[in-house]
Write a protein that holds these residues in place. Structure first.
Motif, PDB file in Angstrom:
ATOM      1  N   VAL A  77       0.866  -1.191   0.000  1.00  0.00           N
ATOM      2  CA  VAL A  77       0.000   0.000   0.000  1.00  0.00           C
ATOM      3  C   VAL A  77       0.894   1.230   0.000  1.00  0.00           C
ATOM      4  O   VAL A  77       1.838   1.311   0.794  1.00  0.00           O
ATOM      5  CB  VAL A  77      -0.917   0.041   1.250  1.00  0.00           C
ATOM      6  N   ARG A  78       0.601   2.153  -0.911  1.00  0.00           N
ATOM      7  CA  ARG A  78       1.304   3.445  -0.847  1.00  0.00           C
ATOM      8  C   ARG A  78       0.523   4.337   0.101  1.00  0.00           C
ATOM      9  O   ARG A  78      -0.621   4.728  -0.202  1.00  0.00           O
ATOM     10  CB  ARG A  78       1.430   4.086  -2.226  1.00  0.00           C
ATOM     11  N   ILE A  79       1.132   4.630   1.242  1.00  0.00           N
ATOM     12  CA  ILE A  79       0.479   5.487   2.233  1.00  0.00           C
ATOM     13  C   ILE A  79       0.641   6.950   1.814  1.00  0.00           C
ATOM     14  O   ILE A  79       1.377   7.259   0.876  1.00  0.00           O
ATOM     15  CB  ILE A  79       1.095   5.272   3.644  1.00  0.00           C
ATOM     16  N   ALA A 140      10.547   2.633  -0.408  1.00  0.00           N
ATOM     17  CA  ALA A 140      10.557   4.099  -0.364  1.00  0.00           C
ATOM     18  C   ALA A 140      10.649   4.659  -1.769  1.00  0.00           C
ATOM     19  O   ALA A 140      11.404   4.147  -2.594  1.00  0.00           O
ATOM     20  CB  ALA A 140      11.729   4.582   0.480  1.00  0.00           C
ATOM     21  N   LEU A 141       9.871   5.695  -2.005  1.00  0.00           N
ATOM     22  CA  LEU A 141       9.953   6.403  -3.283  1.00  0.00           C
ATOM     23  C   LEU A 141      10.998   7.504  -3.174  1.00  0.00           C
ATOM     24  O   LEU A 141      10.910   8.378  -2.302  1.00  0.00           O
ATOM     25  CB  LEU A 141       8.607   7.017  -3.624  1.00  0.00           C
ATOM     26  N   ILE A 142      11.960   7.454  -4.077  1.00  0.00           N
ATOM     27  CA  ILE A 142      12.935   8.541  -4.194  1.00  0.00           C
ATOM     28  C   ILE A 142      12.420   9.401  -5.336  1.00  0.00           C
ATOM     29  O   ILE A 142      12.456   9.005  -6.508  1.00  0.00           O
ATOM     30  CB  ILE A 142      14.345   7.976  -4.488  1.00  0.00           C
ATOM     31  N   GLU A 143      11.875  10.556  -4.999  1.00  0.00           N
ATOM     32  CA  GLU A 143      11.181  11.345  -6.022  1.00  0.00           C
ATOM     33  C   GLU A 143      11.232  12.834  -5.730  1.00  0.00           C
ATOM     34  O   GLU A 143      10.420  13.596  -6.251  1.00  0.00           O
ATOM     35  CB  GLU A 143       9.732  10.859  -6.181  1.00  0.00           C
ATOM     36  N   THR A 144      12.164  13.194  -4.868  1.00  0.00           N
ATOM     37  CA  THR A 144      12.386  14.619  -4.629  1.00  0.00           C
ATOM     38  C   THR A 144      13.883  14.874  -4.712  1.00  0.00           C
ATOM     39  O   THR A 144      14.697  13.948  -4.558  1.00  0.00           O
ATOM     40  CB  THR A 144      11.913  15.041  -3.220  1.00  0.00           C
ATOM     41  N   PHE A 168      12.056   4.811  -8.226  1.00  0.00           N
ATOM     42  CA  PHE A 168      12.309   6.141  -8.793  1.00  0.00           C
ATOM     43  C   PHE A 168      10.994   6.742  -9.270  1.00  0.00           C
ATOM     44  O   PHE A 168      10.409   6.279 -10.255  1.00  0.00           O
ATOM     45  CB  PHE A 168      13.305   6.045  -9.950  1.00  0.00           C
ATOM     46  N   GLY A 169      10.530   7.765  -8.575  1.00  0.00           N
ATOM     47  CA  GLY A 169       9.269   8.426  -8.941  1.00  0.00           C
ATOM     48  C   GLY A 169       9.563   9.607  -9.858  1.00  0.00           C
ATOM     49  O   GLY A 169       9.756  10.748  -9.435  1.00  0.00           O
ATOM     50  N   VAL A 170       9.552   9.298 -11.144  1.00  0.00           N
ATOM     51  CA  VAL A 170      10.039  10.262 -12.130  1.00  0.00           C
ATOM     52  C   VAL A 170       9.176  11.525 -12.203  1.00  0.00           C
ATOM     53  O   VAL A 170       9.699  12.623 -12.471  1.00  0.00           O
ATOM     54  CB  VAL A 170      10.158   9.566 -13.510  1.00  0.00           C
ATOM     55  N   ALA A 171       7.864  11.406 -11.943  1.00  0.00           N
ATOM     56  CA  ALA A 171       6.984  12.567 -12.105  1.00  0.00           C
ATOM     57  C   ALA A 171       7.253  13.601 -11.012  1.00  0.00           C
ATOM     58  O   ALA A 171       7.497  14.780 -11.287  1.00  0.00           O
ATOM     59  CB  ALA A 171       5.522  12.125 -12.087  1.00  0.00           C
ATOM     60  N   ASP A 172       7.232  13.137  -9.761  1.00  0.00           N
ATOM     61  CA  ASP A 172       7.516  14.077  -8.678  1.00  0.00           C
ATOM     62  C   ASP A 172       8.961  14.553  -8.721  1.00  0.00           C
ATOM     63  O   ASP A 172       9.256  15.690  -8.333  1.00  0.00           O
ATOM     64  CB  ASP A 172       7.215  13.429  -7.323  1.00  0.00           C
ATOM     65  N   PHE A 173       9.849  13.670  -9.196  1.00  0.00           N
ATOM     66  CA  PHE A 173      11.260  14.065  -9.287  1.00  0.00           C
ATOM     67  C   PHE A 173      11.414  15.221 -10.279  1.00  0.00           C
ATOM     68  O   PHE A 173      12.137  16.191 -10.021  1.00  0.00           O
ATOM     69  CB  PHE A 173      12.108  12.865  -9.720  1.00  0.00           C
ATOM     70  N   GLY A 217      10.029   3.817 -11.913  1.00  0.00           N
ATOM     71  CA  GLY A 217       8.646   4.250 -11.705  1.00  0.00           C
ATOM     72  C   GLY A 217       7.801   4.322 -12.972  1.00  0.00           C
ATOM     73  O   GLY A 217       7.991   3.546 -13.914  1.00  0.00           O
ATOM     74  N   PRO A 218       6.882   5.268 -13.008  1.00  0.00           N
ATOM     75  CA  PRO A 218       5.841   5.259 -14.044  1.00  0.00           C
ATOM     76  C   PRO A 218       6.274   5.795 -15.402  1.00  0.00           C
ATOM     77  O   PRO A 218       7.219   6.567 -15.526  1.00  0.00           O
ATOM     78  CB  PRO A 218       4.771   6.174 -13.444  1.00  0.00           C
ATOM     79  N   PHE A 219       5.501   5.361 -16.416  1.00  0.00           N
ATOM     80  CA  PHE A 219       5.596   5.906 -17.773  1.00  0.00           C
ATOM     81  C   PHE A 219       4.154   6.253 -18.136  1.00  0.00           C
ATOM     82  O   PHE A 219       3.304   5.367 -18.259  1.00  0.00           O
ATOM     83  CB  PHE A 219       6.191   4.852 -18.712  1.00  0.00           C
ATOM     84  N   LYS A 243       9.656  -2.323 -13.140  1.00  0.00           N
ATOM     85  CA  LYS A 243       9.131  -0.996 -13.450  1.00  0.00           C
ATOM     86  C   LYS A 243       7.643  -0.971 -13.121  1.00  0.00           C
ATOM     87  O   LYS A 243       6.965  -1.990 -13.217  1.00  0.00           O
ATOM     88  CB  LYS A 243       9.358  -0.710 -14.944  1.00  0.00           C
ATOM     89  N   TRP A 244       7.137   0.191 -12.797  1.00  0.00           N
ATOM     90  CA  TRP A 244       5.702   0.335 -12.542  1.00  0.00           C
ATOM     91  C   TRP A 244       4.898   0.174 -13.823  1.00  0.00           C
ATOM     92  O   TRP A 244       5.382   0.463 -14.921  1.00  0.00           O
ATOM     93  CB  TRP A 244       5.400   1.738 -12.036  1.00  0.00           C
ATOM     94  N   ALA A 245       3.653  -0.243 -13.635  1.00  0.00           N
ATOM     95  CA  ALA A 245       2.647  -0.117 -14.686  1.00  0.00           C
ATOM     96  C   ALA A 245       1.572   0.798 -14.113  1.00  0.00           C
ATOM     97  O   ALA A 245       1.120   0.587 -12.979  1.00  0.00           O
ATOM     98  CB  ALA A 245       2.051  -1.474 -15.029  1.00  0.00           C
TER      99      ALA A 245
HETATM  100  C1  GLV Z   1       5.445   8.532  -8.693  1.00  0.00           C
HETATM  101  O1  GLV Z   1       4.908   8.656  -7.635  1.00  0.00           O
HETATM  102  C2  GLV Z   1       6.003   9.623  -9.395  1.00  0.00           C
HETATM  103  O2  GLV Z   1       5.932  10.744  -8.866  1.00  0.00           O
HETATM  104  O3  GLV Z   1       6.518   9.408 -10.503  1.00  0.00           O
END
Ligand code: GLV
Ligand code: MG
Length: 316
Positions: A77-79, A140-144, A168-173, A217-219, A243-245
């Motif tokens: 679960v992503r909290i 853990a998401l590394i995205e900042t 790797f959370g590419v969007a938030d990163f 992470g996501p595409f 990788k995420w889907a």
């Molecule tokens: C995922 O949470 C993203 O920010 O890419």
């Protein structure tokens, strides 16, 4: 090899992780039958503020009532983030109400190791209080920018506890770095190459140094299978395990990329065989197909064979 060695405490096949919004229970059954290795039921960014509490209830029900493990799926679960009013109750309610069936908790926007520590400490108390036999893992998401600036420290300290994987959370990163894009995970034509390379590579090295799984992470463009596969292949080439889907249509693509193909496995086995024969003749190196192979080739080949065996065992 150094005398300091961090090995993985938990091994899981994680070629693809499907993101499923907790506010959309209609998607849960589809996810169950999707053939994915891992799902995360989302309480964070895919859920609108007004839906947060309902989503939490849906997710708890889905973990209790749906046979994820029976379908070979690891459930996470992503909290919500530590900076929100939801996060404490997310963790408490999840562990109290469905902790025995929960595999991992995915913490978004981790910036410093203490973010992981807080969840770790809560899990320690809640598991004792509930008398749970299973140990819930942490991802853990590394995205900042802050998370990436501290990624080695997060991995090193986290690996002593429940931390198993970094994503790797590419969007938030991109947002955090003010990268000039609104495209999730795609390449920017103004950049001569892959603008995510350095970040994914840095996170992957931190993971591999401390025995964690690196996951890309996501595409966002789910109508672009070629773009997805190219991104997945780049991540795999750097050492990511999956990788995420964000859409079920991406699952098969990820599974394909992160499953070593038979020809690669065959080649790896031939390397191991050739080196065994060389060793029997007192040699450390050999030639195979006109190329040098040595003890480092053996380590690379073993990685491929081990991954293929783990995937085969899971599918069996
Ligand atoms: C995922 O949470 C993203 O920010 O890419
Ligand atoms: Mg994010």
């Amino acid at each position: 090899m150094s005398h300091t060695l961090y090995t993985a405490s938990v091994n899981r096949v994680q070629r693809c992780e499907l993101a499923v919004p907790g506010s959309n229970p209609d998607f849960f059954e589809k996810a169950l039958k999707s053939g994915v290795d891992f799902v995360f039921l989302d309480l964070e960014d895919a859920v609108a503020p007004d839906d947060k509490l309902r989503a939490r209830k849906n997710v708890i029900e889905a973990i209790n009532d749906i046979d994820w493990h029976g379908h070979g799926i690891t459930v996470s679960v992503r909290i919500n983030g530590l900076d929100t009013q939801y996060m404490v109750r997310d963790v408490v309610d999840l562990v109290e109400q469905c902790g025995a069936k929960l595999d991992t908790i995915l913490i978004p926007k981790v910036g410093v190791y203490s973010d992981v520590y807080m969840v770790e400490a809560m899990l320690n108390q809640l598991e004792m209080q509930q008398g749970l036999k299973n140990k819930i893992g942490i991802e853990a998401l590394i995205e900042t920018a802050l998370g990436m600036a501290n990624v080695e420290d997060i991995a090193r300290q986290g690996a002593c506890g429940r931390l198993e994987a970094l994503h790797f959370g590419v969007a938030d990163f991109a947002a955090s770095n003010r990268a000039r894009t609104t495209n999730i995970g795609g390449l920017n034509p103004n950049y001569p190459g892959d603008q995510w390379h350095a970040a994914i590579s840095r996170m992957t090295v931190a993971c591999r140094a401390y025995g964690l799984r690196p996951i890309d992470g996501p595409f966002g463009d789910f109508k672009d299978p070629e773009g997805f596969k190219a991104a997945a292949k780049r991540a795999a080439a750097l050492g990511c395990e999956g990788k995420w889907a964000i859409h079920p249509g991406q699952i098969e693509l990820a599974n394909e990329v992160f499953t070593p193909p038979p020809a690669e496995v065959e080649k790896a086995k031939r390397i191991l065989q050739a080196l065994q024969e060389a060793a029997a003749q007192g040699k450390g190196a050999a030639a195979l197909d006109g190329r040098l192979i040595d003890a480092a080739s053996e380590r690379m080949a073993k990685n491929i064979v081990t991954a293929a065996e783990a995937i085969a065992a899971k599918s069996a």
